[in-house]
Design an enzyme around this catalytic site. Structure first.
Site, short mmCIF file in Angstrom:
data_model
loop_
_atom_site.label_atom_id
_atom_site.label_comp_id
_atom_site.label_asym_id
_atom_site.label_seq_id
_atom_site.Cartn_x
_atom_site.Cartn_y
_atom_site.Cartn_z
N TYR A 1 0.86 -1.19 0.00
CA TYR A 1 0.00 0.00 0.00
C TYR A 1 0.89 1.23 0.00
O TYR A 1 1.44 1.61 1.04
CB TYR A 1 -0.88 -0.05 1.25
CG TYR A 1 -1.98 0.96 1.34
CD1 TYR A 1 -3.21 0.72 0.74
CD2 TYR A 1 -1.81 2.13 2.07
CE1 TYR A 1 -4.26 1.63 0.86
CE2 TYR A 1 -2.85 3.05 2.20
CZ TYR A 1 -4.06 2.80 1.59
OH TYR A 1 -5.10 3.69 1.72
N GLN B 1 1.21 4.81 -0.15
CA GLN B 1 0.60 6.13 -0.03
C GLN B 1 1.62 7.15 0.47
O GLN B 1 1.90 8.14 -0.19
CB GLN B 1 -0.60 6.08 0.92
CG GLN B 1 -1.26 7.43 1.17
CD GLN B 1 -2.54 7.29 1.97
OE1 GLN B 1 -3.51 6.71 1.50
NE2 GLN B 1 -2.54 7.83 3.19
N SER C 1 0.82 12.58 6.78
CA SER C 1 -0.53 12.90 7.25
C SER C 1 -1.31 13.73 6.23
O SER C 1 -2.51 13.56 6.07
CB SER C 1 -0.46 13.65 8.58
OG SER C 1 0.12 12.83 9.57
N GLN D 1 3.88 0.15 42.88
CA GLN D 1 3.83 -0.77 41.73
C GLN D 1 2.38 -0.95 41.27
O GLN D 1 2.09 -0.90 40.07
CB GLN D 1 4.43 -2.12 42.12
CG GLN D 1 4.70 -3.07 40.94
CD GLN D 1 6.02 -2.79 40.23
OE1 GLN D 1 6.65 -1.77 40.49
NE2 GLN D 1 6.41 -3.66 39.33
N GLU E 1 -1.31 5.16 9.62
CA GLU E 1 -2.76 5.34 9.50
C GLU E 1 -3.26 6.60 10.20
O GLU E 1 -4.35 6.63 10.75
CB GLU E 1 -3.50 4.11 10.04
CG GLU E 1 -3.44 2.92 9.10
CD GLU E 1 -3.84 3.28 7.68
OE1 GLU E 1 -4.99 3.66 7.46
OE2 GLU E 1 -2.99 3.19 6.78
N ASP F 1 -1.22 10.29 11.96
CA ASP F 1 -0.49 10.75 13.14
C ASP F 1 -1.49 11.05 14.25
O ASP F 1 -2.54 11.65 14.03
CB ASP F 1 0.30 12.02 12.79
CG ASP F 1 0.96 12.63 14.00
OD1 ASP F 1 2.07 12.22 14.34
OD2 ASP F 1 0.32 13.52 14.62
#
Length: 664
Positions: free
Chosen positions: A135, A137, A144, A330, A424, A426
């Site tokens: 893919y 892009q 972005s 903890q 996918e 930011d």
């Protein structure tokens, strides 16, 4: 000692049905059975061993991943696994590989954006892996800002072809997984140009390499972009760079479900609404949210088990030292992460339902819920991935010095996971998209428009702007209605405050830029409200198994009260809470930690992870940590010889004060 359960006493403390909780975590009995069977299949197959992965040089590491991917496909075919089972097998192999993008992005893009004819041509090839896709892009200069991509696809009416070209260095495709060395094809996103007119970004199926000898095709420059963060980790993946020099492809290789270019070069929209393209985005982001719960739960499982094994300080009269998990410091760091893993699991289930609902509506030309679904998936992708990345690192620190060892499993888990904060979308950019949606929603108040779904609470804006918390005792914080109102009031007031401040600017975009940090915080408040409300909704369902519901109620309380404590500045500054009520929330949170403590090991056992999948000596099911750490140390390549390479050249001359003759 082998075969001894060093955590057995911890497991006996559980007050709920662990097997029932495993089914709740998996989502259904069917999902549990499939997951359990495939996890064990992978764990027991020597072909999927992954120990020593972090010590391999890059070339060997990558080749080993190619071997595993091929072996996984062979097993899928031999065992005739269903699509669901094959997907689970790839998850449990637990190695980023070119197959991730092939199945996770290439195939869904063709299904979502290809015509029926294109799907009929390309999907059978992809399903049989006769072609391997990625893919493409993101570019070197733009990620972005998808609309800023520079790669061009210019239609040539004389030959009925598109000419794909990289006009600048920054237009080089950069980062696609699988691209560097393996993919034969890519979905390439480029600016569509016909007759000199730019029609914006569209997808194209482009062949990159020969199916005969795998050489790159004419006009195509492709390579791996180099080593990434961490040992092993994403270095098993061939993230790539790709440049086009006037590469020609047939016109019918433009993904044309939504818009087409005719033989004459005319650009036109199809009858299929453009909004359908967003269906793929919603699908991918909802899977990312589900993956967040898996990654965080792995880290929490490791840290919880090790915290029960590790003892430090507190010895009385020669007795054993205190288990680290018994220290309140903890617990206050670990248990909210445990609760978050469950919270993200349940909101992920809801997002899966939302995706199905939106898809059915889109197919019926109902786009009413799409903006909300887009905002939900964008915001929850951002919220869960940021919290998970931070949570994995916190779990590493909770394991002390040993957490820094690759054999703890945590450094590699962090290195593999942290890119999710960027890919996918930011995370900050996504929250700003959510903020735009919220501001638009606020602007529609009073217009008579019905507020639905996750923004329904804004329909009660008048009440939410005036109400005050009526908590008087710590246990009042266990009332679901009280909790929901608190998160609704906080989210509503922060959105309204941003909207009011924006209205003071003559130029809305200038205001949005100036107030972006506040807008991000408002978006986070809205997204946290969604997660809290979906956790509470889960508790209202029929949950089988003795004590399971009560234990989930405890975790839900830990999740939302931790958020109240962490963000009490929001609750106080919006005047919903008093300082006394915030203090009571913290009192109740501490009380809930005490209820989690006896069940902590059982709660992580409910994730049902094999030792193979966890890949951690610290997180071993049997708790036999120290002998295994010692044993693993001797497997390091440096320990293959007593005297290291380079001793005679560099160390001995130093010790013998013969530096003047040493070859430095």
């Amino acid at each position: 000692m082998e075969g001894v359960d060093y955590l057995g006493d911890e497991r006996k403390k559980a007050v709920f049905d662990v097997e029932a909780m495993k089914i709740v975590w998996a989502g259904s009995r069917h999902a549990f059975e499939v997951s359990d069977r495939i996890a064990k299949l992978v764990a027991n197959d020597p072909g999927f061993r992954k120990d020593g992965r972090t010590m391999l040089p890059r070339k060997e590491l990558f080749k080993n991943t190619l071997r595993k991917a091929a072996y996984a496909w062979k097993r899928i075919i031999e065992l005739r696994l269903s699509e669901e089972e094959a997907s689970k097998l790839r998850v449990y192999v637990d190695e980023p590989a070119y197959t991730d993008l092939h199945w996770g992005m290439f195939v869904p893009a063709i299904k979502g954006q290809g015509t029926d004819e294109q799907q009929a041509k390309w999907l059978p090839l992809a399903y049989k892996m006769q072609i391997i896709g990625c893919y493409a892009q993101t570019e070197l200069g733009h990620g972005s800002n998808v609309q800023g991509l520079e790669t061009t696809a210019t239609f040539d009416p004389h030959t009925d072809e598109f000419v794909i070209h990289s006009p600048t260095l920054t237009s080089s495709k950069w980062w696609p997984g699988g691209l560097g060395k393996v993919s034969t094809h890519a979905i390439v996103y480029a600016r569509l140009i016909t007759d000199g007119k730019d029609h914006g970004i569209h997808g194209f199926i482009v062949q990159l390499r020969s199916l005969e000898d795998h050489s790159s095709l004419p006009g195509i420059t492709v390579a791996d972009i180099g080593m990434k963060f961490g040992n092993g980790a994403y270095n098993t993946m061939d993230n790539g760079v790709l440049r086009f020099d006037h590469v020609r492809i047939p016109r019918n290789q433009m993904l044309m479900r939504v818009s087409q270019v005719t033989r004459e070069g005319k650009y036109k929209q199809s009858d299929v609404p453009r909004q359908l393209v967003y269906g793929t985005m919603v699908y991918v982001r909802q899977t990312i949210v589900a993956d967040a719960s898996s990654a965080l739960s792995r880290a929490v499982c490791i840290a919880t088990r090790y915290s029960a094994v590790r003892r430090q300080f507190g010895s009385q009269n020669g007795g054993p030292e205190t288990q680290v998990i018994d220290y309140k410091t903890q617990q206050s760091r670990l248990f909210p992460l445990l609760a978050s893993a469950y919270a993200f699991r349940f909101v992920g289930e809801w997002l899966k339902w939302l995706y199905t609902d939106v898809t059915q509506r889109l197919q019926a030309n109902d786009f009413s819920t799409l903006p909300e679904a887009h905002a939900c998936t964008a915001g929850l992708k951002s919220l869960t991935t940021s919290a998970t990345a931070d949570g994995i690192e916190e779990c590493r620190k909770l394991c002390g010095g040993h957490g820094y060892l690759c054999s703890s499993g945590l450094p590699e888990l962090f290195a593999v996971y942290v890119p999710a904060c960027t890919y996918e979308g930011d995370n900050t950019v996504l929250l700003l998209q959510v903020a735009r949606f919220l501001i638009k929603t606020v602007s529609q108040l009073g217009t008579g428009k019905q507020m639905v779904g996750t923004t329904a609470y804004m329909g009660r804006m008048e009440h939410l702007m005036q109400c005050r918390c009526d908590v008087q005792r710590a246990e009042d914080w266990l009332k679901p209605s009280q909790v929901i109102e608190a998160f609704e009031a906080r989210a509503a007031r922060m959105s309204v405050s941003c909207a009011r401040n924006l209205s003071k600017f003559a130029n809305p975009e200038e205001g949005f830029a100036e107030l972006s940090a506040d807008l991000v915080e408002a978006a986070v408040a809205h997204c946290q409200l969604i997660v809290v409300s979906k956790f509470i909704e889960k508790l209202q369902q029929d949950i089988p198994g003795e004590g399971v519901k009560q234990q989930l109620e405890v975790l839900c309380g830990v999740y939302y009260l931790f958020l109240v404590h962490k963000h009490q500045g929001d609750f106080l500054s919006t005047s919903y809470l008093t300082p006394k009520q915030a203090a009571l929330a913290n009192d109740q949170l501490r009380a809930l930690y005490s209820k989690v403590r006896p069940n902590a090991i059982a709660l992580v056992d409910a994730f049902n992870y094999t030792d193979h999948y966890l890949g951690s000596i610290l997180g071993r099911y049997d708790g036999n940590v120290y002998p295994k750490l010692y044993e693993a140390a001797w497997k390091d390549p440096l320990n293959e010889s007593v005297i290291p390479d380079g001793y005679h050249e560099y160390v001995r001359p130093l010790l013998k004060q013969q530096l003047h003759t040493a070859k430095l």
